[in-house]
Design a protein around this motif. Structure first.
Motif, PDB file in Angstrom:
ATOM      1  N   SER A  45      57.876 -90.540 -57.468  1.00 56.64           N
ATOM      2  CA  SER A  45      57.099 -91.093 -59.166  1.00 56.64           C
ATOM      3  C   SER A  45      55.843 -90.273 -58.619  1.00 56.64           C
ATOM      4  N   PRO A  46      55.443 -90.327 -59.591  1.00 55.88           N
ATOM      5  CA  PRO A  46      53.504 -90.458 -59.462  1.00 55.88           C
ATOM      6  C   PRO A  46      52.772 -91.746 -59.748  1.00 55.88           C
ATOM      7  N   LEU A  47      52.079 -92.034 -59.599  1.00 54.81           N
ATOM      8  CA  LEU A  47      51.594 -93.924 -59.006  1.00 54.81           C
ATOM      9  C   LEU A  47      51.654 -94.208 -60.035  1.00 54.81           C
ATOM     10  N   GLN A  48      51.095 -95.010 -60.509  1.00 49.20           N
ATOM     11  CA  GLN A  48      50.755 -95.942 -61.660  1.00 49.20           C
ATOM     12  C   GLN A  48      49.296 -97.074 -62.011  1.00 49.20           C
ATOM     13  N   SER A  49      48.985 -96.994 -60.483  1.00 44.68           N
ATOM     14  CA  SER A  49      47.721 -97.066 -60.867  1.00 44.68           C
ATOM     15  C   SER A  49      46.766 -96.244 -59.217  1.00 44.68           C
ATOM     16  N   LEU A  50      45.454 -95.959 -59.690  1.00 37.57           N
ATOM     17  CA  LEU A  50      44.661 -95.847 -58.171  1.00 37.57           C
ATOM     18  C   LEU A  50      43.906 -96.438 -57.364  1.00 37.57           C
ATOM     19  N   GLN A  51      44.484 -98.455 -57.947  1.00 38.81           N
ATOM     20  CA  GLN A  51      44.159 -99.136 -56.796  1.00 38.81           C
ATOM     21  C   GLN A  51      45.653 -99.002 -55.927  1.00 38.81           C
ATOM     22  N   TYR A  52      46.206 -99.697 -55.298  1.00 39.41           N
ATOM     23  CA  TYR A  52      47.398 -99.644 -53.878  1.00 39.41           C
ATOM     24  C   TYR A  52      47.302-100.503 -53.310  1.00 39.41           C
ATOM     25  N   LEU A  53      48.125-101.662 -53.119  1.00 36.38           N
ATOM     26  CA  LEU A  53      48.695-102.917 -51.872  1.00 36.38           C
ATOM     27  C   LEU A  53      49.149-102.993 -51.179  1.00 36.38           C
ATOM     28  N   VAL A  54      48.665-102.127 -50.036  1.00 34.59           N
ATOM     29  CA  VAL A  54      48.976-102.130 -48.641  1.00 34.59           C
ATOM     30  C   VAL A  54      49.575-103.234 -48.389  1.00 34.59           C
ATOM     31  N   PRO A  55      50.719-103.636 -47.624  1.00 34.28           N
ATOM     32  CA  PRO A  55      51.125-104.430 -46.794  1.00 34.28           C
ATOM     33  C   PRO A  55      50.520-104.799 -46.118  1.00 34.28           C
ATOM     34  N   ALA A  56      50.845-106.345 -45.095  1.00 33.41           N
ATOM     35  CA  ALA A  56      49.970-105.921 -43.645  1.00 33.41           C
ATOM     36  C   ALA A  56      50.871-105.051 -42.959  1.00 33.41           C
ATOM     37  N   ARG A  57      50.370-105.049 -41.598  1.00 31.49           N
ATOM     38  CA  ARG A  57      50.369-103.761 -40.680  1.00 31.49           C
ATOM     39  C   ARG A  57      51.572-102.366 -41.180  1.00 31.49           C
ATOM     40  N   ALA A  58      50.829-101.726 -42.306  1.00 31.73           N
ATOM     41  CA  ALA A  58      51.843-101.293 -43.189  1.00 31.73           C
ATOM     42  C   ALA A  58      50.836 -99.208 -43.123  1.00 31.73           C
ATOM     43  N   VAL A  59      51.756 -98.288 -43.142  1.00 31.81           N
ATOM     44  CA  VAL A  59      51.060 -97.405 -43.484  1.00 31.81           C
ATOM     45  C   VAL A  59      51.405 -96.761 -44.575  1.00 31.81           C
ATOM     46  N   VAL A  67      38.993 -99.180 -47.928  1.00 35.89           N
ATOM     47  CA  VAL A  67      39.747 -99.833 -48.757  1.00 35.89           C
ATOM     48  C   VAL A  67      39.275 -99.472 -49.970  1.00 35.89           C
ATOM     49  N   GLY A  68      37.887 -98.807 -50.009  1.00 34.87           N
ATOM     50  CA  GLY A  68      36.726 -98.700 -51.373  1.00 34.87           C
ATOM     51  C   GLY A  68      36.075 -97.275 -50.447  1.00 34.87           C
ATOM     52  N   ARG A  69      35.054 -96.395 -51.682  1.00 37.26           N
ATOM     53  CA  ARG A  69      34.603 -95.376 -51.386  1.00 37.26           C
ATOM     54  C   ARG A  69      34.216 -94.887 -48.940  1.00 37.26           C
ATOM     55  N   GLU A  70      33.933 -95.958 -49.022  1.00 33.16           N
ATOM     56  CA  GLU A  70      33.106 -95.896 -47.475  1.00 33.16           C
ATOM     57  C   GLU A  70      33.707 -96.674 -46.449  1.00 33.16           C
ATOM     58  N   PRO A  71      34.180 -95.827 -45.390  1.00 32.59           N
ATOM     59  CA  PRO A  71      34.844 -96.563 -44.048  1.00 32.59           C
ATOM     60  C   PRO A  71      33.867 -98.001 -43.934  1.00 32.59           C
ATOM     61  N   ASP A  72      34.836 -98.696 -42.787  1.00 29.14           N
ATOM     62  CA  ASP A  72      34.644 -99.948 -42.221  1.00 29.14           C
ATOM     63  C   ASP A  72      34.714 -99.211 -40.775  1.00 29.14           C
ATOM     64  N   GLU A 126      47.480-108.452 -46.783  1.00 32.70           N
ATOM     65  CA  GLU A 126      48.324-107.655 -47.208  1.00 32.70           C
ATOM     66  C   GLU A 126      46.075-106.924 -48.322  1.00 32.70           C
ATOM     67  N   LEU A 127      45.955-105.522 -48.227  1.00 27.73           N
ATOM     68  CA  LEU A 127      44.986-104.866 -48.892  1.00 27.73           C
ATOM     69  C   LEU A 127      45.077-104.191 -50.157  1.00 27.73           C
ATOM     70  N   THR A 128      43.996-104.240 -51.246  1.00 21.28           N
ATOM     71  CA  THR A 128      44.124-103.027 -51.949  1.00 21.28           C
ATOM     72  C   THR A 128      42.526-102.249 -51.768  1.00 21.28           C
ATOM     73  N   PHE A 129      44.017-101.004 -51.930  1.00 18.79           N
ATOM     74  CA  PHE A 129      43.011 -99.546 -51.427  1.00 18.79           C
ATOM     75  C   PHE A 129      42.912 -98.973 -53.231  1.00 18.79           C
ATOM     76  N   GLN A 130      41.362 -98.576 -52.656  1.00 18.68           N
ATOM     77  CA  GLN A 130      40.993 -98.261 -54.203  1.00 18.68           C
ATOM     78  C   GLN A 130      41.136 -96.695 -53.855  1.00 18.68           C
ATOM     79  N   ILE A 131      42.330 -95.966 -54.164  1.00 16.48           N
ATOM     80  CA  ILE A 131      42.290 -94.078 -53.744  1.00 16.48           C
ATOM     81  C   ILE A 131      41.220 -93.715 -54.598  1.00 16.48           C
ATOM     82  N   GLN A 132      39.934 -93.068 -53.046  1.00 14.46           N
ATOM     83  CA  GLN A 132      39.279 -91.634 -53.976  1.00 14.46           C
ATOM     84  C   GLN A 132      39.184 -91.189 -54.430  1.00 14.46           C
ATOM     85  N   GLU A 133      40.286 -90.047 -54.305  1.00 13.34           N
ATOM     86  CA  GLU A 133      40.151 -88.947 -55.377  1.00 13.34           C
ATOM     87  C   GLU A 133      41.586 -88.618 -56.378  1.00 13.34           C
TER      88      GLU A 133
END
Length: 139
Positions: A117-131, A46-51, A83-90
């Motif tokens: 459309s282009p994203l509006q933020s480098l944070q993306y809320l990914v709902p539960a059990r989603a890709v 969800v951040g720079r390092e994988p869990d 849901e989890l908020t992912f910080q897009i790293q690139e």
């Protein structure tokens, strides 16, 4: 495998989704390369390092497509029940376009790259059990 094709008319959204996913797979040479991704992939969480713990419920990765003359892909996987908020790293917000979000209803679950459309933020809320899959033009 036996398929009951009579159910096709009862589930056009499922048929549409898989038809577009097959087309997406065929359109991205990065996904069908003859060698492992090695230097073309960067693993994140969800951040720079994988869990990488036993209890981890999330993973993200950037698959760079330049070596395959393909676009870059950024994939966020939320196997958690919340849901989890992912910080897009690139990249930048304007570079990435969301083409797949399995939590959305049809026809917004899978878009063609030209329709996204282009994203509006480098944070993306990914709902539960989603890709979620993002695409950007490779540099």
């Amino acid at each position: 495998g036996w398929i009951n094709w009579s159910r096709l008319h009862d589930n056009p959204d499922v048929f549409r989704f898989f038809k577009l996913m097959i087309a997406f797979r065929k359109a991205h040479a990065s996904l069908a390369r003859s060698r492992f991704w090695r230097e073309d992939v960067r693993w994140y969480g969800v951040g720079r390092e994988p869990d990488l713990s036993f209890n981890s419920h999330s993973l993200a990765f950037a698959l760079h497509g330049a070596s395959q003359e393909d676009n870059d892909l950024y994939v966020m996987i939320n196997a958690y029940w919340e849901e989890l908020t992912f910080q897009i790293q690139e990249g930048t917000t304007s570079a990435w376009r969301r083409v797949i979000d399995t939590s959305r209803d049809s026809p917004f679950d899978c878009l063609e790259a030209g329709d996204a459309s282009p994203l509006q933020s480098l944070q993306y809320l990914v709902p539960a059990r989603a890709v979620v899959v993002l695409v950007r033009d490779s540099a």
